[in-house]
Each structure stands twice: as structure tokens, then as C-alpha cells.
Write a protein that holds these residues in place. Structure first.
Motif, PDB file in Angstrom:
ATOM      1  N   SER A  41       0.751  -1.208  -0.560  1.00  0.00           N
ATOM      2  CA  SER A  41      -0.214   0.361   0.196  1.00  0.00           C
ATOM      3  C   SER A  41       0.671   1.411   0.061  1.00  0.00           C
ATOM      4  CB  SER A  41      -0.931  -0.174   1.520  1.00  0.00           C
ATOM      5  OG  SER A  41      -0.333   0.009   2.328  1.00  0.00           O
ATOM      6  N   ASN A  42       1.766   1.167   0.907  1.00  0.00           N
ATOM      7  CA  ASN A  42       2.842   2.308   0.810  1.00  0.00           C
ATOM      8  C   ASN A  42       3.700   2.545  -0.528  1.00  0.00           C
ATOM      9  OD1 ASN A  42       2.469   3.162   3.511  1.00  0.00           O
ATOM     10  ND2 ASN A  42       3.740   2.192   4.219  1.00  0.00           N
ATOM     11  N   THR A  43       3.650   1.181  -0.840  1.00  0.00           N
ATOM     12  CA  THR A  43       4.417   1.221  -2.710  1.00  0.00           C
ATOM     13  C   THR A  43       3.607   2.252  -3.293  1.00  0.00           C
ATOM     14  OG1 THR A  43       6.291  -0.185  -1.904  1.00  0.00           O
ATOM     15  CG2 THR A  43       5.956   0.428  -4.148  1.00  0.00           C
ATOM     16  N   LEU A  44       2.587   1.662  -3.882  1.00  0.00           N
ATOM     17  CA  LEU A  44       0.979   1.971  -4.477  1.00  0.00           C
ATOM     18  C   LEU A  44       1.041   3.087  -4.191  1.00  0.00           C
ATOM     19  CD1 LEU A  44      -0.086   1.027  -7.019  1.00  0.00           C
ATOM     20  CD2 LEU A  44      -2.386   0.548  -5.443  1.00  0.00           C
ATOM     21  N   ARG A  45       0.576   3.623  -2.693  1.00  0.00           N
ATOM     22  CA  ARG A  45       0.731   5.519  -3.445  1.00  0.00           C
ATOM     23  C   ARG A  45       1.868   6.244  -3.363  1.00  0.00           C
ATOM     24  NH1 ARG A  45      -0.611   6.983   3.600  1.00  0.00           N
ATOM     25  NH2 ARG A  45       1.902   6.410   3.554  1.00  0.00           N
ATOM     26  N   PHE A  46       3.139   5.684  -2.760  1.00  0.00           N
ATOM     27  CA  PHE A  46       3.887   6.781  -3.559  1.00  0.00           C
ATOM     28  C   PHE A  46       3.871   7.088  -4.816  1.00  0.00           C
ATOM     29  CE2 PHE A  46       8.456   7.086  -5.239  1.00  0.00           C
ATOM     30  CZ  PHE A  46       8.762   8.612  -4.785  1.00  0.00           C
ATOM     31  N   LEU A  47       3.901   5.598  -5.888  1.00  0.00           N
ATOM     32  CA  LEU A  47       4.081   5.874  -6.822  1.00  0.00           C
ATOM     33  C   LEU A  47       2.707   6.474  -7.394  1.00  0.00           C
ATOM     34  CD1 LEU A  47       5.231   1.745  -7.867  1.00  0.00           C
ATOM     35  CD2 LEU A  47       6.163   4.281  -8.154  1.00  0.00           C
ATOM     36  N   ILE A  48       1.489   6.490  -7.372  1.00  0.00           N
ATOM     37  CA  ILE A  48       0.652   7.262  -7.658  1.00  0.00           C
ATOM     38  C   ILE A  48       0.874   8.354  -7.052  1.00  0.00           C
ATOM     39  CG2 ILE A  48      -1.789   7.610  -7.263  1.00  0.00           C
ATOM     40  CD1 ILE A  48      -2.552   4.636  -6.368  1.00  0.00           C
ATOM     41  N   ASN A  49       1.230   9.065  -6.144  1.00  0.00           N
ATOM     42  CA  ASN A  49       1.569  11.156  -5.660  1.00  0.00           C
ATOM     43  C   ASN A  49       2.318  11.328  -6.865  1.00  0.00           C
ATOM     44  OD1 ASN A  49      -1.115  10.916  -3.849  1.00  0.00           O
ATOM     45  ND2 ASN A  49       0.793   9.719  -2.186  1.00  0.00           N
ATOM     46  N   PHE A  50       3.862  10.282  -6.292  1.00  0.00           N
ATOM     47  CA  PHE A  50       4.408  10.486  -7.332  1.00  0.00           C
ATOM     48  C   PHE A  50       3.941  10.726  -8.914  1.00  0.00           C
ATOM     49  CE2 PHE A  50       8.221  10.731 -10.163  1.00  0.00           C
ATOM     50  CZ  PHE A  50       9.338  11.501  -8.920  1.00  0.00           C
ATOM     51  N   ALA A  51       3.391  10.052  -9.523  1.00  0.00           N
ATOM     52  CA  ALA A  51       2.944  10.218 -10.992  1.00  0.00           C
ATOM     53  C   ALA A  51       2.258  11.572 -10.976  1.00  0.00           C
ATOM     54  CB  ALA A  51       2.628   8.793 -11.564  1.00  0.00           C
ATOM     55  N   PHE A  52       1.360  11.646 -10.148  1.00  0.00           N
ATOM     56  CA  PHE A  52       0.735  12.730 -10.199  1.00  0.00           C
ATOM     57  C   PHE A  52       1.570  14.159  -9.961  1.00  0.00           C
ATOM     58  CE2 PHE A  52      -2.088  15.553  -8.168  1.00  0.00           C
ATOM     59  CZ  PHE A  52      -3.388  15.809  -8.770  1.00  0.00           C
ATOM     60  N   LEU A  53       1.844  14.358  -8.689  1.00  0.00           N
ATOM     61  CA  LEU A  53       2.955  15.556  -8.474  1.00  0.00           C
ATOM     62  C   LEU A  53       3.741  15.573 -10.292  1.00  0.00           C
ATOM     63  CD1 LEU A  53       4.142  17.311  -7.198  1.00  0.00           C
ATOM     64  CD2 LEU A  53       5.361  15.578  -5.663  1.00  0.00           C
ATOM     65  N   ALA A  54       4.665  14.427 -10.571  1.00  0.00           N
ATOM     66  CA  ALA A  54       5.153  14.737 -12.071  1.00  0.00           C
ATOM     67  C   ALA A  54       4.359  15.394 -12.879  1.00  0.00           C
ATOM     68  CB  ALA A  54       5.957  13.488 -12.016  1.00  0.00           C
ATOM     69  N   ALA A  55       3.130  14.843 -13.715  1.00  0.00           N
ATOM     70  CA  ALA A  55       2.781  15.674 -14.481  1.00  0.00           C
ATOM     71  C   ALA A  55       2.438  16.816 -14.398  1.00  0.00           C
ATOM     72  CB  ALA A  55       1.378  14.136 -14.414  1.00  0.00           C
ATOM     73  N   LEU A  56       1.962  17.041 -12.808  1.00  0.00           N
ATOM     74  CA  LEU A  56       1.748  18.404 -12.530  1.00  0.00           C
ATOM     75  C   LEU A  56       2.749  19.469 -12.286  1.00  0.00           C
ATOM     76  CD1 LEU A  56      -1.156  18.396  -9.391  1.00  0.00           C
ATOM     77  CD2 LEU A  56      -1.043  18.686 -12.527  1.00  0.00           C
ATOM     78  N   ASP A  57       4.294  18.981 -12.134  1.00  0.00           N
ATOM     79  CA  ASP A  57       5.753  20.021 -12.323  1.00  0.00           C
ATOM     80  C   ASP A  57       6.145  18.939 -11.361  1.00  0.00           C
ATOM     81  OD1 ASP A  57       7.312  21.859 -10.952  1.00  0.00           O
ATOM     82  OD2 ASP A  57       6.182  23.219  -9.549  1.00  0.00           O
TER      83      ASP A  57
END
Length: 162
Positions: A41-57
Motif C-alpha cells: 500500500s505504501n509503494t502504491l501510494r508513493f507511485l500514484i502520488n509521485f506520478a501525479f506530482l510529476a505530471a503537475l510539476d
């Protein structure tokens, strides 16, 4: 444990072995039950958040990525301290458990010689020793939570800064 040499059983009384078996069993059970779920769950949460953040900035995503080693260093150091204090607490708990069993099994002798006060004071000292170690564990658990929450809040704040 059954295959251990006889000297092992002479050095460790039944209560010491019981405490070790029960505590180890509890810790292994918690590890097995929670480790993979939390890791996934932590790995999945990190990857989703990081992908979202990378898409924004991308710069902000890089900043978050740079903070991961800091988190790892802080967490590993505090976990080592926590492990050290946990081992010391376990030793003190073993001493306390043995003391309780010893006093209860010899209660008639203690009362017949009128040594209740002496044994009570000795028990209080052992209880205080154990409590001090237990308190250190709780403090380091809180430090771990503060570090974890601080870094996760900082990452959340970074993502809101966009």
C-alpha cells in the motif's frame, strides 16, 4: 529451541523461555500479517502520488524524490535506537517476570520472616527499571511517528504549493 544443548536450559529458566517464545510469536505474527500489506500500500501510494506530482510539476517531483534519502536516514537511525531499547526492555521484563514468579512461589517464607517491606522495595526497583526502558521505547516510537509525519506533511505541502 528443543534441539538446544542442555546448558541453554540451565542458563534460561522456564519463565525466561516463555516470555521469549510468546513475544517472538507475537512479533512474527504481526510482521507476517502486516508487512506485505503495508509495503504494497505504501509503494502504491508513493507511485500514484509521485506520478501525479510529476505530471503537475517536474521540479517539485524532483524535490520530493530528493527528500526520500533524508527520510530513510532518519528512519533507519531511529529504528536502530528503537531496536536497542526494545532489547533492553525485554531483558528488564524478563527480570521482572522472574522476580514476580520467585516472590509468589516464596510468599509463605517471605511472610513468615516478615520481609514483605524489603521484597516490596526490591520489586518497586525492578518495576521502575522496566518502566524506564518501556518509556524509552514509547519516546522513540513517537520520534519515528514525528519524523514520518513531518516528511509526509512536507510532501503534501509541496504538492499543494503548485
Amino acid at each position: 529451541m528443543i534441539c538446544s544443548p542442555f546448558i541453554f536450559f540451565k542458563k534460561n529458566n522456564a519463565n525466561t523461555l516463555l516470555v521469549k517464545i510468546l513475544d517472538d510469536t507475537r512479533q512474527i505474527g504481526q510482521y507476517i500479517a502486516l508487512y506485505y500489506f503495508i509495503y504494497f500500500s505504501n509503494t502504491l501510494r508513493f507511485l500514484i502520488n509521485f506520478a501525479f506530482l510529476a505530471a503537475l510539476d517536474k521540479v517539485l517531483a524532483l524535490l520530493v524524490l530528493i527528500s526520500l534519502p533524508l527520510y530513510y536516514i532518519c528512519a533507519s537511525r531511529s529504528f536502530k535506537k528503537l531496536e536497542h531499547y526494545s532489547n533492553k526492555e525485554r531483558e528488564k521484563f524478563d527480570i521482572l517476570s522472574n522476580s514476580i514468579i520467585n516472590k509468589l512461589s516464596n510468599i509463605k517464607t517471605i511472610k513468615s520472616f516478615g520481609k514483605e517491606d524489603m521484597f516490596s522495595k526490591h520489586f518497586e526497583i525492578e518495576l521502575d527499571d522496566w518502566y524506564k526502558e518501556e518509556r524509552k521505547i514509547k519516546i522513540w516510537q513517537e520520534i519515528n511517528m514525528i519524523v514520518k509525519n513531518f516528511i509526509s506533511k512536507a510532501k503534501t505541502t509541496d504538492s499543494y504549493a503548485i
